[in-house]
Scaffold this motif. Sequence first.
Motif, PDB file in Angstrom:
ATOM      1  N   VAL A  32      52.243  72.167  67.381  1.00 40.56           N
ATOM      2  CA  VAL A  32      51.106  72.111  68.300  1.00 40.56           C
ATOM      3  C   VAL A  32      51.350  73.223  69.314  1.00 40.56           C
ATOM      4  O   VAL A  32      52.307  73.154  70.091  1.00 40.56           O
ATOM      5  CB  VAL A  32      51.000  70.746  68.995  1.00 40.56           C
ATOM      6  CG1 VAL A  32      49.881  70.764  70.030  1.00 40.56           C
ATOM      7  CG2 VAL A  32      50.781  69.647  67.980  1.00 40.56           C
ATOM      8  N   THR A  33      50.494  74.232  69.283  1.00 37.42           N
ATOM      9  CA  THR A  33      50.731  75.426  70.088  1.00 37.42           C
ATOM     10  C   THR A  33      49.863  75.462  71.347  1.00 37.42           C
ATOM     11  O   THR A  33      48.824  74.811  71.424  1.00 37.42           O
ATOM     12  CB  THR A  33      50.439  76.684  69.265  1.00 37.42           C
ATOM     13  OG1 THR A  33      49.039  76.731  68.970  1.00 37.42           O
ATOM     14  CG2 THR A  33      51.257  76.705  67.971  1.00 37.42           C
ATOM     15  N   LYS A  34      50.316  76.253  72.292  1.00 39.44           N
ATOM     16  CA  LYS A  34      49.558  76.455  73.524  1.00 39.44           C
ATOM     17  C   LYS A  34      48.162  77.025  73.233  1.00 39.44           C
ATOM     18  O   LYS A  34      47.181  76.531  73.801  1.00 39.44           O
ATOM     19  CB  LYS A  34      50.373  77.374  74.439  1.00 39.44           C
ATOM     20  CG  LYS A  34      49.850  77.523  75.828  1.00 39.44           C
ATOM     21  CD  LYS A  34      50.916  78.188  76.686  1.00 39.44           C
ATOM     22  CE  LYS A  34      50.345  79.285  77.528  1.00 39.44           C
ATOM     23  NZ  LYS A  34      51.365  79.932  78.353  1.00 39.44           N
ATOM     24  N   PRO A  35      48.019  78.026  72.338  1.00 42.19           N
ATOM     25  CA  PRO A  35      46.671  78.513  72.025  1.00 42.19           C
ATOM     26  C   PRO A  35      45.772  77.437  71.397  1.00 42.19           C
ATOM     27  O   PRO A  35      44.570  77.410  71.661  1.00 42.19           O
ATOM     28  CB  PRO A  35      46.917  79.674  71.054  1.00 42.19           C
ATOM     29  CG  PRO A  35      48.294  80.154  71.370  1.00 42.19           C
ATOM     30  CD  PRO A  35      49.055  78.908  71.760  1.00 42.19           C
ATOM     31  N   GLN A  36      46.345  76.561  70.574  1.00 42.83           N
ATOM     32  CA  GLN A  36      45.552  75.457  70.011  1.00 42.83           C
ATOM     33  C   GLN A  36      44.998  74.570  71.120  1.00 42.83           C
ATOM     34  O   GLN A  36      43.827  74.206  71.112  1.00 42.83           O
ATOM     35  CB  GLN A  36      46.417  74.562  69.104  1.00 42.83           C
ATOM     36  CG  GLN A  36      46.495  74.923  67.668  1.00 42.83           C
ATOM     37  CD  GLN A  36      47.385  73.916  66.954  1.00 42.83           C
ATOM     38  OE1 GLN A  36      48.497  73.596  67.385  1.00 42.83           O
ATOM     39  NE2 GLN A  36      46.896  73.422  65.840  1.00 42.83           N
ATOM     40  N   VAL A  37      45.865  74.184  72.043  1.00 45.27           N
ATOM     41  CA  VAL A  37      45.463  73.290  73.126  1.00 45.27           C
ATOM     42  C   VAL A  37      44.424  73.973  74.016  1.00 45.27           C
ATOM     43  O   VAL A  37      43.409  73.369  74.373  1.00 45.27           O
ATOM     44  CB  VAL A  37      46.691  72.809  73.930  1.00 45.27           C
ATOM     45  CG1 VAL A  37      46.274  72.027  75.160  1.00 45.27           C
ATOM     46  CG2 VAL A  37      47.599  71.961  73.034  1.00 45.27           C
ATOM     47  N   PRO A 103      49.612  56.029  70.678  1.00 47.91           N
ATOM     48  CA  PRO A 103      50.719  55.312  71.313  1.00 47.91           C
ATOM     49  C   PRO A 103      51.673  56.175  72.136  1.00 47.91           C
ATOM     50  O   PRO A 103      52.439  55.650  72.937  1.00 47.91           O
ATOM     51  CB  PRO A 103      51.479  54.684  70.142  1.00 47.91           C
ATOM     52  CG  PRO A 103      50.552  54.751  68.977  1.00 47.91           C
ATOM     53  CD  PRO A 103      49.637  55.900  69.224  1.00 47.91           C
ATOM     54  N   HIS A 104      51.649  57.489  71.932  1.00 46.45           N
ATOM     55  CA  HIS A 104      52.578  58.364  72.661  1.00 46.45           C
ATOM     56  C   HIS A 104      51.929  59.729  72.820  1.00 46.45           C
ATOM     57  O   HIS A 104      51.125  60.139  71.987  1.00 46.45           O
ATOM     58  CB  HIS A 104      53.902  58.487  71.884  1.00 46.45           C
ATOM     59  CG  HIS A 104      55.043  58.985  72.702  1.00 46.45           C
ATOM     60  ND1 HIS A 104      55.257  60.320  72.943  1.00 46.45           N
ATOM     61  CD2 HIS A 104      56.041  58.322  73.331  1.00 46.45           C
ATOM     62  CE1 HIS A 104      56.335  60.459  73.687  1.00 46.45           C
ATOM     63  NE2 HIS A 104      56.841  59.254  73.941  1.00 46.45           N
ATOM     64  N   HIS A 105      52.302  60.441  73.880  1.00 39.86           N
ATOM     65  CA  HIS A 105      51.771  61.775  74.118  1.00 39.86           C
ATOM     66  C   HIS A 105      52.462  62.816  73.232  1.00 39.86           C
ATOM     67  O   HIS A 105      53.554  62.574  72.708  1.00 39.86           O
ATOM     68  CB  HIS A 105      51.911  62.150  75.599  1.00 39.86           C
ATOM     69  CG  HIS A 105      53.335  62.245  76.045  1.00 39.86           C
ATOM     70  ND1 HIS A 105      54.061  61.134  76.415  1.00 39.86           N
ATOM     71  CD2 HIS A 105      54.156  63.306  76.170  1.00 39.86           C
ATOM     72  CE1 HIS A 105      55.277  61.511  76.760  1.00 39.86           C
ATOM     73  NE2 HIS A 105      55.370  62.834  76.609  1.00 39.86           N
ATOM     74  N   VAL A 106      51.807  63.985  73.093  1.00 45.36           N
ATOM     75  CA  VAL A 106      52.334  65.096  72.300  1.00 45.36           C
ATOM     76  C   VAL A 106      52.593  66.278  73.232  1.00 45.36           C
ATOM     77  O   VAL A 106      51.646  66.917  73.706  1.00 45.36           O
ATOM     78  CB  VAL A 106      51.343  65.523  71.195  1.00 45.36           C
ATOM     79  CG1 VAL A 106      51.870  66.737  70.442  1.00 45.36           C
ATOM     80  CG2 VAL A 106      51.060  64.374  70.240  1.00 45.36           C
ATOM     81  N   PRO A 107      53.843  66.594  73.512  1.00 43.40           N
ATOM     82  CA  PRO A 107      54.125  67.765  74.336  1.00 43.40           C
ATOM     83  C   PRO A 107      53.716  69.046  73.601  1.00 43.40           C
ATOM     84  O   PRO A 107      53.928  69.170  72.383  1.00 43.40           O
ATOM     85  CB  PRO A 107      55.650  67.733  74.518  1.00 43.40           C
ATOM     86  CG  PRO A 107      56.079  66.355  74.125  1.00 43.40           C
ATOM     87  CD  PRO A 107      55.064  65.875  73.138  1.00 43.40           C
ATOM     88  N   VAL A 108      53.116  69.978  74.324  1.00 45.01           N
ATOM     89  CA  VAL A 108      52.780  71.262  73.717  1.00 45.01           C
ATOM     90  C   VAL A 108      54.080  71.909  73.245  1.00 45.01           C
ATOM     91  O   VAL A 108      55.083  71.907  73.954  1.00 45.01           O
ATOM     92  CB  VAL A 108      52.029  72.168  74.714  1.00 45.01           C
ATOM     93  CG1 VAL A 108      51.808  73.554  74.122  1.00 45.01           C
ATOM     94  CG2 VAL A 108      50.699  71.533  75.091  1.00 45.01           C
TER      95      VAL A 108
END
Length: 156
Positions: A32-37, A103-108
């Motif tokens: 999960v990348t910064k550009p995706q987010v 249920p849980h967050h995804v860190p970038v």
Amino acid sequence: MSEVIAPVRVIAYADLPDSLGARLGPTPWSPVTKPQVAGFADLTHDHQWIHVDEERASAGPFGTTIAHGYLTLSLLPYFLGQLLEVTGTSMAVNYGLEKVRFPHHVPVGANLQASAEVVNVDPRDGSTQLTLRVSVACDAANRPVCVADVVILFVG
């Protein structure tokens, strides 16, 4: 992340009724990348600071920016394409979702992978509705980050 990756499961359309309980996956890990987010924030107009403001997020509850829950959800078709191929159909349509939880967050910068189980098969006249319980794991979390019952309509 040295887990054995399962190849895509190929099921013939005629065999879908026998697939109840089949376990699929896991997929390869996907970052999960910064550009995706940032792109997702632009597309959805959701620029909440926990997703896009690295400085503020570093002092926030997660210590870093996190992916949108709906970004994780939007990756399910990508993951499903790595989990299941149904042959002998004229088309497949995303029919909907029965239940979704984050249920849980995804860190970038974290990596995600998915697995699934066929939890319902509903043969109909000329089609079959398949429900898959998809669980998305994160290498930065000790529990799933997304669990969703995905309904797909396969037309013979």
